[in-house]
Enzyme design. Structure first.
Site, mmCIF file in Angstrom:
data_model
loop_
_atom_site.group_PDB
_atom_site.id
_atom_site.type_symbol
_atom_site.label_atom_id
_atom_site.label_comp_id
_atom_site.label_asym_id
_atom_site.label_seq_id
_atom_site.Cartn_x
_atom_site.Cartn_y
_atom_site.Cartn_z
ATOM 1 N N GLY A 67 0.664 -1.150 -0.015
ATOM 2 C CA GLY A 67 -0.011 -0.088 0.075
ATOM 3 C C GLY A 67 0.943 1.285 -0.030
ATOM 4 O O GLY A 67 0.552 2.217 0.529
ATOM 5 N N GLY A 121 -1.279 7.648 0.950
ATOM 6 C CA GLY A 121 -1.313 7.791 2.532
ATOM 7 C C GLY A 121 -0.228 7.354 3.292
ATOM 8 O O GLY A 121 1.116 7.284 2.932
ATOM 9 N N ARG A 136 -1.308 -1.379 -6.348
ATOM 10 C CA ARG A 136 -1.872 -1.675 -7.674
ATOM 11 C C ARG A 136 -1.538 -0.590 -8.948
ATOM 12 O O ARG A 136 -1.581 -0.899 -9.932
ATOM 13 C CB ARG A 136 -3.385 -1.988 -7.630
ATOM 14 C CG ARG A 136 -3.974 -3.283 -7.056
ATOM 15 C CD ARG A 136 -5.228 -3.428 -6.537
ATOM 16 N NE ARG A 136 -5.537 -2.047 -5.759
ATOM 17 C CZ ARG A 136 -6.639 -1.883 -5.197
ATOM 18 N NH1 ARG A 136 -7.881 -2.531 -5.844
ATOM 19 N NH2 ARG A 136 -6.768 -0.883 -4.584
ATOM 20 N N ARG A 137 -1.492 0.574 -8.215
ATOM 21 C CA ARG A 137 -1.262 1.698 -9.283
ATOM 22 C C ARG A 137 0.213 1.944 -9.657
ATOM 23 O O ARG A 137 0.743 2.532 -8.952
ATOM 24 C CB ARG A 137 -1.826 2.924 -8.649
ATOM 25 C CG ARG A 137 -3.479 3.079 -8.669
ATOM 26 C CD ARG A 137 -3.983 4.022 -7.794
ATOM 27 N NE ARG A 137 -3.866 3.808 -6.304
ATOM 28 C CZ ARG A 137 -4.462 4.719 -5.537
ATOM 29 N NH1 ARG A 137 -5.266 5.647 -5.867
ATOM 30 N NH2 ARG A 137 -4.203 4.472 -4.137
ATOM 31 N N ASP A 193 -1.955 -7.193 -6.632
ATOM 32 C CA ASP A 193 -3.197 -7.074 -6.075
ATOM 33 C C ASP A 193 -3.053 -8.034 -4.592
ATOM 34 O O ASP A 193 -3.198 -9.342 -5.109
ATOM 35 C CB ASP A 193 -4.477 -7.449 -6.916
ATOM 36 C CG ASP A 193 -5.743 -7.100 -6.158
ATOM 37 O OD1 ASP A 193 -5.719 -7.227 -4.761
ATOM 38 O OD2 ASP A 193 -6.713 -6.667 -6.736
ATOM 39 N N SER A 217 -5.968 -0.738 13.225
ATOM 40 C CA SER A 217 -6.730 0.636 13.440
ATOM 41 C C SER A 217 -7.396 0.721 14.658
ATOM 42 O O SER A 217 -7.621 -0.325 15.335
ATOM 43 C CB SER A 217 -7.848 0.731 12.323
ATOM 44 O OG SER A 217 -8.808 1.499 12.565
ATOM 45 N N TYR A 247 -15.574 -3.898 8.798
ATOM 46 C CA TYR A 247 -14.202 -3.151 8.607
ATOM 47 C C TYR A 247 -13.554 -3.389 10.163
ATOM 48 O O TYR A 247 -12.393 -3.776 10.104
ATOM 49 C CB TYR A 247 -14.477 -1.678 8.493
ATOM 50 C CG TYR A 247 -12.965 -0.843 8.493
ATOM 51 C CD1 TYR A 247 -11.866 -1.469 7.677
ATOM 52 C CD2 TYR A 247 -12.495 0.024 9.438
ATOM 53 C CE1 TYR A 247 -10.671 -0.903 7.475
ATOM 54 C CE2 TYR A 247 -11.332 0.476 9.417
ATOM 55 C CZ TYR A 247 -10.476 0.117 8.471
ATOM 56 O OH TYR A 247 -9.086 0.877 8.729
ATOM 57 N N PRO A 276 -3.987 3.389 14.069
ATOM 58 C CA PRO A 276 -4.179 4.631 14.311
ATOM 59 C C PRO A 276 -5.848 4.801 14.153
ATOM 60 O O PRO A 276 -6.483 4.168 13.896
ATOM 61 C CB PRO A 276 -3.678 5.244 12.947
ATOM 62 C CG PRO A 276 -3.258 4.120 12.200
ATOM 63 C CD PRO A 276 -3.388 2.799 12.638
ATOM 64 N N GLY A 277 -6.324 6.201 14.630
ATOM 65 C CA GLY A 277 -7.562 6.808 14.520
ATOM 66 C C GLY A 277 -7.576 7.469 13.366
ATOM 67 O O GLY A 277 -7.183 7.018 12.157
#
Ligand code: NDP
Ligand code: 8X3
Length: 252
Positions: A10, A14, A35-36, A59, A139, A152, A182-183
């Site tokens: 990832g 971000g 993926r990008r 992916d 998370s 999620y 993280p929040g």
């Protein structure tokens, strides 16, 4: 490779991208994944000059793609010291009885199974070398369920449990396993959750100072660069205005 190698999933946006930049500044060689492809190509230009860099375009949902990509690494890139399992997203924010199966599949397949596929390929080398670090990005949603967060939150709760399981099973091999939770972080996360709805996405971060990707990358870099005997095992990180998954001190 002379430099230690960090493998980051990832890394096209971000938190993952910020980790690539932060760890490159600390002298790591970087393997960026996502993926990008155009963003993976672009990322090299944003790293300090001379950073050893390569990327893998796959992916995480597709097991064979994950395995083939990691197998394709040239020998000098194979001794991965740091694995950051960061790829993931929320898809949708619906009550459980209205949730979409496609969204559920995406969250379980990416956030949970993707993390497992990548780890399955990379941890055996760490075990063999008796050296390595795994950072799983969970998370606050994995620590506390919130309304309409259902799947999620479940996926991140699974990441939390798997992180603990990894720490236990890899303990005999001197592998450091770190969970970062993280929040609210202002990234492309909400654009993905709300399927490109800019208005809804922007609202998530309005009225308070959200965490930035660099804040989390900074913490991950700190955890990775501690002396070998120190393990920051589990860290929940909120912006100042956040007190739980649902309590915010927002202005206006
Ligand atoms: P972004 O949407 O900015 O980044 C998500 C990253 O995951 C992208 O690089 C994306 O790359 C990658 N990704 C998504 N799906 C796949 C896939 N199927 N295969 C490979 N890569 C994939 O969000 P964040 O940076 O915020 O999210 C990073 C992590 O942090 C996630 O695990 C998220 O759950 C977690 N997190 C985020 C919080 C937040 O408020 N933003 C708070 C707590 C945790 P690409 O699309 O190019 O494949
Ligand atoms: C991202 C934080 O609160 O949107 O994991 O789930 S939240």
């Amino acid at each position: 490779m002379e430099k230690k190698i960090a493998f980051i999933t990832g890394a096209t946006s971000g938190i993952g991208k910020a980790c690539a930049i932060s760890l490159a500044k600390e002298g790591f060689a970087i393997i960026a994944c996502g993926r990008r492809k155009e963003r993976l190509v672009q990322l090299e230009k944003e790293l300090p000059k001379g950073t050893p860099y390569t990327y893998l375009n796959f992916d995480v949902r597709i097991k064979n793609e994950v395995y083939a990509a990691i197998d394709s690494l040239p020998e000098e890139w194979q001794e991965i010291e740091v694995l950051i399992n960061n790829a993931g997203n929320a898809h949708g924010l619906d009550p459980i009885h209205e949730g979409s199966e496609d969204d559920w599949d995406a969250m379980i397949d990416i956030n949970v199974k993707g993390l497992l596929y990548v780890s399955k390929k990379i941890t055996p080398g760490m075990v063999k070398r008796k050296s390595g670090q795994i950072i799983n990005v969970g998370s606050s949603a994995g620590k506390e369920v919130y309304p309409r967060g259902n799947v999620y939150c479940g996926s991140k709760s699974a990441v939390d449990a798997i992180t603990t399981g990894m720490r236990i099973d890899l303990n005999p091999y001197g592998i450091r396993v770190i969970g970062i939770h993280p929040g609210l972080v202002e990234t492309e996360f909400s654009m993905v959750r709300f399927k490109g709805d800019e208005e809804k996405s922007e609202k998530v971060y309005q009225g308070f100072e959200a965490l930035q990707a660099e804040d989390i990358a900074d913490i991950i870099t700190f955890a990775i660069t501690r002396p070998r005997h120190v393990v920051i095992a589990d860290m929940l990180v909120y912006p100042l205005a956040q007190a739980s998954t649902t309590i915010f001190n927002k202005k206006g």
